[in-house]
Design a protein around this motif. Structure first.
Motif, PDB file in Angstrom:
ATOM      1  N   GLN A   1       0.819  -1.212   0.000  1.00 33.60           N
ATOM      2  CA  GLN A   1       0.000   0.000   0.000  1.00 33.60           C
ATOM      3  C   GLN A   1       0.855   1.265   0.000  1.00 33.60           C
ATOM      4  O   GLN A   1       0.490   2.256  -0.632  1.00 33.60           O
ATOM      5  N   ILE A   2       2.005   1.212   0.670  1.00 34.10           N
ATOM      6  CA  ILE A   2       2.924   2.360   0.619  1.00 34.10           C
ATOM      7  C   ILE A   2       3.453   2.512  -0.803  1.00 34.10           C
ATOM      8  O   ILE A   2       3.524   3.620  -1.344  1.00 34.10           O
TER       9      ILE A   2
ATOM     10  N   SER B   1      -5.250   6.083  -1.615  1.00 34.45           N
ATOM     11  CA  SER B   1      -4.027   5.364  -1.280  1.00 34.45           C
ATOM     12  C   SER B   1      -3.451   5.876   0.045  1.00 34.45           C
ATOM     13  O   SER B   1      -2.981   5.084   0.865  1.00 34.45           O
ATOM     14  N   TYR B   2      -3.522   7.196   0.257  1.00 30.43           N
ATOM     15  CA  TYR B   2      -3.029   7.731   1.531  1.00 30.43           C
ATOM     16  C   TYR B   2      -3.946   7.338   2.679  1.00 30.43           C
ATOM     17  O   TYR B   2      -3.483   7.064   3.783  1.00 30.43           O
ATOM     18  N   ALA B   3      -5.252   7.307   2.417  1.00 28.15           N
ATOM     19  CA  ALA B   3      -6.206   6.902   3.460  1.00 28.15           C
ATOM     20  C   ALA B   3      -5.921   5.460   3.879  1.00 28.15           C
ATOM     21  O   ALA B   3      -5.932   5.133   5.073  1.00 28.15           O
ATOM     22  N   THR B   4      -5.632   4.588   2.893  1.00 26.37           N
ATOM     23  CA  THR B   4      -5.346   3.183   3.182  1.00 26.37           C
ATOM     24  C   THR B   4      -4.082   3.055   4.034  1.00 26.37           C
ATOM     25  O   THR B   4      -4.065   2.317   5.029  1.00 26.37           O
ATOM     26  N   VAL B   5      -3.038   3.783   3.655  1.00 24.45           N
ATOM     27  CA  VAL B   5      -1.785   3.742   4.416  1.00 24.45           C
ATOM     28  C   VAL B   5      -2.030   4.252   5.841  1.00 24.45           C
ATOM     29  O   VAL B   5      -1.540   3.674   6.811  1.00 24.45           O
ATOM     30  N   TYR B   6      -2.830   5.288   5.959  1.00 22.48           N
ATOM     31  CA  TYR B   6      -3.157   5.841   7.285  1.00 22.48           C
ATOM     32  C   TYR B   6      -3.878   4.798   8.150  1.00 22.48           C
ATOM     33  O   TYR B   6      -3.543   4.601   9.318  1.00 22.48           O
ATOM     34  N   LEU B   7      -4.855   4.104   7.548  1.00 26.54           N
ATOM     35  CA  LEU B   7      -5.614   3.101   8.304  1.00 26.54           C
ATOM     36  C   LEU B   7      -4.704   1.965   8.769  1.00 26.54           C
ATOM     37  O   LEU B   7      -4.817   1.486   9.901  1.00 26.54           O
TER      38      LEU B   7
ATOM     39  N   ILE C   1       2.570  -5.025  -6.165  1.00 27.73           N
ATOM     40  CA  ILE C   1       1.720  -6.000  -5.485  1.00 27.73           C
ATOM     41  C   ILE C   1       2.537  -7.160  -4.901  1.00 27.73           C
ATOM     42  O   ILE C   1       2.017  -7.946  -4.110  1.00 27.73           O
ATOM     43  N   LEU C   2       3.823  -7.260  -5.282  1.00 31.59           N
ATOM     44  CA  LEU C   2       4.628  -8.399  -4.823  1.00 31.59           C
ATOM     45  C   LEU C   2       4.667  -8.579  -3.294  1.00 31.59           C
ATOM     46  O   LEU C   2       4.524  -9.713  -2.821  1.00 31.59           O
ATOM     47  N   PRO C   3       4.835  -7.513  -2.496  1.00 29.47           N
ATOM     48  CA  PRO C   3       4.795  -7.731  -1.039  1.00 29.47           C
ATOM     49  C   PRO C   3       3.476  -8.368  -0.584  1.00 29.47           C
ATOM     50  O   PRO C   3       3.471  -9.235   0.302  1.00 29.47           O
ATOM     51  N   GLN C   4       2.365  -7.977  -1.228  1.00 27.88           N
ATOM     52  CA  GLN C   4       1.054  -8.550  -0.873  1.00 27.88           C
ATOM     53  C   GLN C   4       0.983 -10.026  -1.275  1.00 27.88           C
ATOM     54  O   GLN C   4       0.534 -10.866  -0.501  1.00 27.88           O
ATOM     55  N   LEU C   5       1.428 -10.341  -2.479  1.00 30.36           N
ATOM     56  CA  LEU C   5       1.401 -11.735  -2.942  1.00 30.36           C
ATOM     57  C   LEU C   5       2.352 -12.591  -2.099  1.00 30.36           C
ATOM     58  O   LEU C   5       2.063 -13.746  -1.783  1.00 30.36           O
ATOM     59  N   PHE C   6       3.476 -11.983  -1.715  1.00 29.30           N
ATOM     60  CA  PHE C   6       4.458 -12.664  -0.869  1.00 29.30           C
ATOM     61  C   PHE C   6       3.829 -12.995   0.483  1.00 29.30           C
ATOM     62  O   PHE C   6       4.003 -14.093   1.025  1.00 29.30           O
ATOM     63  N   MET C   7       3.055 -12.038   0.998  1.00 25.51           N
ATOM     64  CA  MET C   7       2.390 -12.222   2.289  1.00 25.51           C
ATOM     65  C   MET C   7       1.363 -13.354   2.212  1.00 25.51           C
ATOM     66  O   MET C   7       1.282 -14.193   3.112  1.00 25.51           O
TER      67      MET C   7
END
Lengths: 211, 10
Positions: free
Chosen positions: A37-38, A70-76, A130-136
Motif C-alpha cells: 500500500q505504501i 491510497s493515503y487513506a489506506t496507508v493511514y488506516l 503488489i509483490l509484497p502482498q502476494l508474498f504475504m
C-alpha cells in the motif's frame, strides 16, 4: 475512452473501495501488506504530479480519488488500525523493488525530464508493487475472500488495460511501449493468483495454498 | 513518440 479502459478503471476503483471498506468495516487490516500500500501511494504520487496538466474532468477526478484513497489506506494500516497490522508476515524487502524501478526509469524513458522520469518510475513501480502482498499471501498460505476479491479486481484492471492498448493501437495508432511492457509484466504476476481465484474462491472455497 | 501530454490514461 473505450469500453476496456472504462471497465479497467472501474475495476481499479472497485479494488481500492473494497480494500478501504474491508479495513473500515472489520476494523482490521489483517492479511493486508502495508508495504504494497505504501508502494501504491508512491506510484500515484509520482505519476499524478502531472495533475495540473488537464486532460478531462474524469481524469482529474480519478487521479484525486486514487491519490486520496491510497493515503487513506496507508493511514488506516499504519496509524488507526496499527494494532491489527500483521507486520511479522509483511517482510518483503521493498528496496529491491523501488531502487531497480528508479534506476530503470532513469535509463529507459520517453524523455529525460523530472516529470517524465517520475511518470516512468511510477509505471515500473506499479508493475511490481503488489509483490509484497502476494508474498504475504504465499507466506501465510491463505487469504480472506474479501482480500481475494480485492486482488482480483486490482489484477483485472491492468489486464483490461492491455485490451485497451490493443484497441487504441488498431483504432488510433497510439501506443506507449513503456506502459505496455510494464502492464504485461504486472498482469503476468497475477496469473498464479487468477488461477487460484477462479478454481477456488469463485467456487465458494477459501483461497488456500497447497502446503 | 509519447510525450507527457499524451499520458491521458490513469
Amino acid at each position: 475512452m473505450n469500453i476496456f479502459r472504462l471497465v479497467g478503471d472501474l475495476s481499479h476503483l472497485l479494488a481500492i473501495i473494497i480494500l478501504l471498506l474491508k479495513i473500515w468495516k472489520t476494523r482490521s487490516c489483517a492479511g493486508i501488506s502495508g508495504k504494497s500500500q505504501i508502494l501504491f501511494a508512491i506510484v500515484y504520487t509520482s505519476r499524478y504530479l502531472d495533475l495540473p496538466n488537464f486532460v478531462s474532468m474524469y481524469n482529474t477526478l480519478m487521479k484525486i480519488v486514487f491519490i486520496a484513497a491510497s493515503y487513506a489506506t496507508v493511514y488506516l494500516i499504519y496509524m488507526k488500525f496499527k494494532a491489527t497490522y500483521d507486520h511479522n508476515h509483511d517482510t518483503f524487502r521493498v528496496e529491491f523493488l523501488v531502487l531497480p524501478s528508479f534506476v530503470l526509469a532513469l535509463l529507459i524513458n520517453h524523455d529525460f525530464t523530472v516529470l517524465e522520469v517520475l511518470w516512468t518510475f511510477s509505471i515500473y513501480m506499479e508493475s511490481v508493487a503488489i509483490l509484497p502482498q502476494l508474498f504475504m499471501v504465499s507466506k501465510t498460505g491463505e487469504a480472506e475472500s474479501i482480500t481475494s476479491h480485492y486482488l482480483f479486481a486490482l489484477g483485472s484492471y491492468r489486464a483490461l488495460y492491455i485490451l485497451n492498448w490493443i484497441y487504441r493501437y488498431t483504432t488510433e495508432d497510439h501506443y506507449d511501449l513503456i506502459a505496455i511492457v510494464a502492464g504485461i509484466v504486472q498482469t503476468v504476476l497475477y496469473c498464479d493468483f487468477f488461477y487460484l481465484y477462479i478454481t477456488k474462491v469463485l467456487k465458494g472455497k477459501k483461497l488456500q495454498l497447497p502446503a | 513518440k509519447s510525450t507527457l501530454s499524451s499520458h491521458d490514461e490513469l
